[in-house]
Design an enzyme around this catalytic site. Sequence first.
Site, short mmCIF file in Angstrom:
data_model
loop_
_atom_site.label_atom_id
_atom_site.label_comp_id
_atom_site.label_asym_id
_atom_site.label_seq_id
_atom_site.Cartn_x
_atom_site.Cartn_y
_atom_site.Cartn_z
N CYS A 135 33.70 44.52 37.30
CA CYS A 135 33.12 44.22 38.66
C CYS A 135 34.12 43.65 39.39
O CYS A 135 34.79 41.64 38.54
CB CYS A 135 32.20 42.88 38.49
N CYS A 184 33.38 39.66 40.38
CA CYS A 184 33.24 38.36 39.36
C CYS A 184 35.62 38.13 38.71
O CYS A 184 35.35 37.05 37.55
CB CYS A 184 32.99 38.94 38.19
#
Length: 108
Positions: A28, A31
Amino acid sequence: MQAITSEDFEHVGDDTAVTVVDFWASWCGPCKMQTPVLEDLDQEYGDQVKFASLDVDQNQALAQKMGVMSIPSLVVFKNGYPTEKVVGYHPKAALKKYLDEKLDEVQA
């Protein structure tokens, strides 16, 4: 910031008034941007706010149980109970303002 698993999750927030659990995954992009922000805030807040991270790929059942549909998702615990979820990347200043408000609520 402490990495946790489903086994550790039961006791998240037991020892602090405000705990933030970062639900993330290695693939991600947002993230990866959020992690250094959380690490900085972890250093700044010290014992006032506890920060933990949980890999959703390794803990899928727990992510589903907590209603995490998008990552990064920050689940905020107050006095051991999940109370709010913040979804998506947030810059440091915005998260700091948000966490200061949560601390004020707990201390009021």
